[in-house]
Design an enzyme around this catalytic site. Structure first.
Site, PDB file in Angstrom:
ATOM      1  N   ALA A  40      37.247  62.737  38.424  1.00 12.75           N
ATOM      2  CA  ALA A  40      36.467  63.639  37.571  1.00 12.75           C
ATOM      3  C   ALA A  40      35.870  62.888  36.382  1.00 12.75           C
ATOM      4  O   ALA A  40      34.728  63.141  35.975  1.00 12.75           O
ATOM      5  CB  ALA A  40      37.349  64.795  37.103  1.00 12.75           C
ATOM      6  N   ASN A  41      36.623  61.946  35.808  1.00 10.58           N
ATOM      7  CA  ASN A  41      36.073  61.141  34.704  1.00 10.58           C
ATOM      8  C   ASN A  41      34.820  60.392  35.171  1.00 10.58           C
ATOM      9  O   ASN A  41      33.814  60.317  34.457  1.00 10.58           O
ATOM     10  CB  ASN A  41      37.097  60.115  34.199  1.00 10.58           C
ATOM     11  CG  ASN A  41      38.350  60.752  33.616  1.00 10.58           C
ATOM     12  OD1 ASN A  41      38.358  61.936  33.314  1.00 10.58           O
ATOM     13  ND2 ASN A  41      39.414  59.962  33.477  1.00 10.58           N
ATOM     14  N   ASN A 178      40.042  45.922  38.029  1.00 10.28           N
ATOM     15  CA  ASN A 178      40.372  45.171  36.825  1.00 10.28           C
ATOM     16  C   ASN A 178      41.219  43.966  37.246  1.00 10.28           C
ATOM     17  O   ASN A 178      41.464  43.755  38.447  1.00 10.28           O
ATOM     18  CB  ASN A 178      41.043  46.070  35.775  1.00 10.28           C
ATOM     19  CG  ASN A 178      42.405  46.588  36.221  1.00 10.28           C
ATOM     20  OD1 ASN A 178      43.031  46.024  37.124  1.00 10.28           O
ATOM     21  ND2 ASN A 178      42.870  47.650  35.598  1.00 10.28           N
ATOM     22  N   ARG A 211      37.198  41.389  26.977  1.00  6.82           N
ATOM     23  CA  ARG A 211      36.418  40.170  27.242  1.00  6.82           C
ATOM     24  C   ARG A 211      35.049  40.498  27.835  1.00  6.82           C
ATOM     25  O   ARG A 211      34.093  39.738  27.660  1.00  6.82           O
ATOM     26  CB  ARG A 211      37.154  39.261  28.228  1.00  6.82           C
ATOM     27  CG  ARG A 211      38.476  38.768  27.712  1.00  6.82           C
ATOM     28  CD  ARG A 211      39.185  37.964  28.799  1.00  6.82           C
ATOM     29  NE  ARG A 211      40.573  37.766  28.437  1.00  6.82           N
ATOM     30  CZ  ARG A 211      41.002  36.826  27.602  1.00  6.82           C
ATOM     31  NH1 ARG A 211      40.152  35.993  27.063  1.00  6.82           N
ATOM     32  NH2 ARG A 211      42.280  36.732  27.320  1.00  6.82           N
ATOM     33  N   ASP A 239      36.777  54.248  33.780  1.00  5.83           N
ATOM     34  CA  ASP A 239      36.086  55.276  34.579  1.00  5.83           C
ATOM     35  C   ASP A 239      34.645  55.434  34.111  1.00  5.83           C
ATOM     36  O   ASP A 239      33.739  55.620  34.924  1.00  5.83           O
ATOM     37  CB  ASP A 239      36.814  56.620  34.460  1.00  5.83           C
ATOM     38  CG  ASP A 239      38.233  56.548  35.003  1.00  5.83           C
ATOM     39  OD1 ASP A 239      38.464  55.777  35.951  1.00  5.83           O
ATOM     40  OD2 ASP A 239      39.113  57.255  34.462  1.00  5.83           O
ATOM     41  N   ARG A 272      36.759  56.949  21.043  1.00  5.92           N
ATOM     42  CA  ARG A 272      37.118  58.372  20.903  1.00  5.92           C
ATOM     43  C   ARG A 272      38.374  58.669  21.705  1.00  5.92           C
ATOM     44  O   ARG A 272      38.645  58.006  22.705  1.00  5.92           O
ATOM     45  CB  ARG A 272      35.987  59.256  21.440  1.00  5.92           C
ATOM     46  CG  ARG A 272      34.694  59.030  20.697  1.00  5.92           C
ATOM     47  CD  ARG A 272      33.539  59.670  21.447  1.00  5.92           C
ATOM     48  NE  ARG A 272      32.307  59.211  20.841  1.00  5.92           N
ATOM     49  CZ  ARG A 272      31.126  59.197  21.441  1.00  5.92           C
ATOM     50  NH1 ARG A 272      30.999  59.631  22.674  1.00  5.92           N
ATOM     51  NH2 ARG A 272      30.061  58.758  20.820  1.00  5.92           N
TER      52      ARG A 272
HETATM   53  O1  RIB Z   1      41.704  56.464  34.110  1.00  6.36           O
HETATM   54  C1  RIB Z   1      42.197  57.409  33.229  1.00  6.36           C
HETATM   55  C2  RIB Z   1      42.764  58.576  33.990  1.00  6.36           C
HETATM   56  O2  RIB Z   1      43.878  58.146  34.742  1.00  6.36           O
HETATM   57  C3  RIB Z   1      43.302  59.710  33.134  1.00  6.36           C
HETATM   58  O3  RIB Z   1      42.317  60.653  32.802  1.00  6.36           O
HETATM   59  C4  RIB Z   1      44.450  60.258  33.966  1.00  6.36           C
HETATM   60  O4  RIB Z   1      44.248  61.555  34.417  1.00  6.36           O
HETATM   61  C5  RIB Z   1      44.618  59.273  35.126  1.00  6.36           C
HETATM   62  O5  RIB Z   1      44.041  59.742  36.281  1.00  6.36           O
END
Ligand code: RIB
Length: 311
Positions: A40-41, A178, A211, A239, A272
């Site tokens: 979702a992010n 990463n 970096r 994300d 943030r």
């Molecule tokens: O990458 C960050 C995310 O990892 C968070 O929002 C958490 O829900 C996990 O999925």
């Protein structure tokens, strides 16, 4: 159009002086909840920070935690395809953020595990499929194979780290990892260069935190030093990077420009608190970039040296 298929979690966040060691109790400060989940992010980042037309396939429980997750995606302009799993709780994540902006995350995947191969919607009009590893690996593999078959560009952010089956690796156009994920997936702890040499994917992107990042495309390496910011919380920064990278590529940008935009958006996200709450708008990213000076030859040399590619 981009389709993101993956997880959505409600994040339970506490800021504390430091992340507790095993067996330690730390007194934190305020408790807050934020919409999160790597899938979702990344969908919110594609739409809000990347300005791309974005759909998301996700699975939610039939509970109160599902509502803020749906609302956050819809507010960002993401068109959602929800699989309802009434027998499971909506995914949650428990996050401690330290005063030096590091985090420790534990995910209770719940309904995210209900996403099955049969849930993939038709891929008409989809240019890029963006996947992560917070849903079952068999489902990720099936989606990647179906997308490859349909000539859709398949992008995997291999987080959280786990070994990848060969059929999944063979379906990928772009792999984003990463440093830690690179070592697990390549099964070769070493320098970025030596670990990357074990992986045969058309495009490999390696994010390197403060970096910057590097990418290998058709055997050539590209470097993007990080933009300096004062970090508050790095949750969701990776994300944001993934979502904006794919958004830029889907809009026809070349890989160097896409890496620059993604790095700028990821840097802003560190300033943030929270995951989706920290993702900047497209205009904020562009404005931030107008204020940056070009990176210096020394910054570039340092990044190359870290990766073990000497001039
Ligand atoms: O990458 C960050 C995310 O990892 C968070 O929002 C958490 O829900 C996990 O999925």
């Amino acid at each position: 159009m981009i389709l993101v298929a993956g997880s959505a979690n409600l994040d339970f966040v506490v800021q504390a002086p430091h992340i507790p060691a095993p067996g330690e109790t730390v007194m934190g400060r305020d408790f807050k909840t934020f919409p999160g989940g790597k899938g979702a992010n990344q969908a919110v980042a594609c739409a809000r920070a990347g300005g791309a037309s974005t759909h998301m396939l996700l699975a939610l429980g039939n509970d109160a935690f599902a509502t803020p997750l749906e609302n956050s995606l819809l507010t960002a302009g993401v068109q959602i395809h929800v699989v309802r799993a009434p027998e499971l709780a909506t995914g949650t994540a428990f996050i401690c953020v330290s005063d030096d902006a590091e985090n420790a995350i534990t995910v209770a995947p719940g309904a995210n595990l209900a996403l099955k191969p049969s849930h993939l919607p038709p891929l008409d009009g989809v240019s890029h499929l963006l996947l992560q590893l917070e849903i079952p690996l068999t489902t990720v593999t099936a989606y990647a194979q179906a997308a490859k078959e349909a000539k859709v560009q398949v992008v995997l952010n291999a987080a959280p780290a786990q070994e990848l089956p060969a059929p999944l690796l063979a379906s990928l156009d772009i792999l984003i990892v990463n440093e830690g994920e690179l070592q697990v997936i390549s099964n070769h702890p070493g320098t970025i260069a030596s670990s990357a040499a074990q992986l045969d994917v058309p495009v490999l992107v390696v994010t390197l935190g403060h970096r910057g990042c590097c990418a290998r495309s058709k055997g050539n390496w590209i470097y993007q030093p990080a933009f300096a910011v004062q970090p508050i919380d790095t949750t969701g920064a990776g994300d944001t990077f993934c979502g904006v990278l794919v958004a830029a590529l889907s809009q026809g940008q070349g890989l160097p420009d896409a890496l620059r935009l993604a790095s700028a958006a990821g840097a802003l996200a560190c300033t943030r608190l929270g995951a989706q709450s920290s993702i900047p708008s497209h205009d904020e990213v562009l404005d931030f970039l107008t204020k940056q000076t070009p990176h210096t030859p020394e910054q570039l040399a340092q990044l190359k040296q870290f990766c073990s590619f000497d001039e």
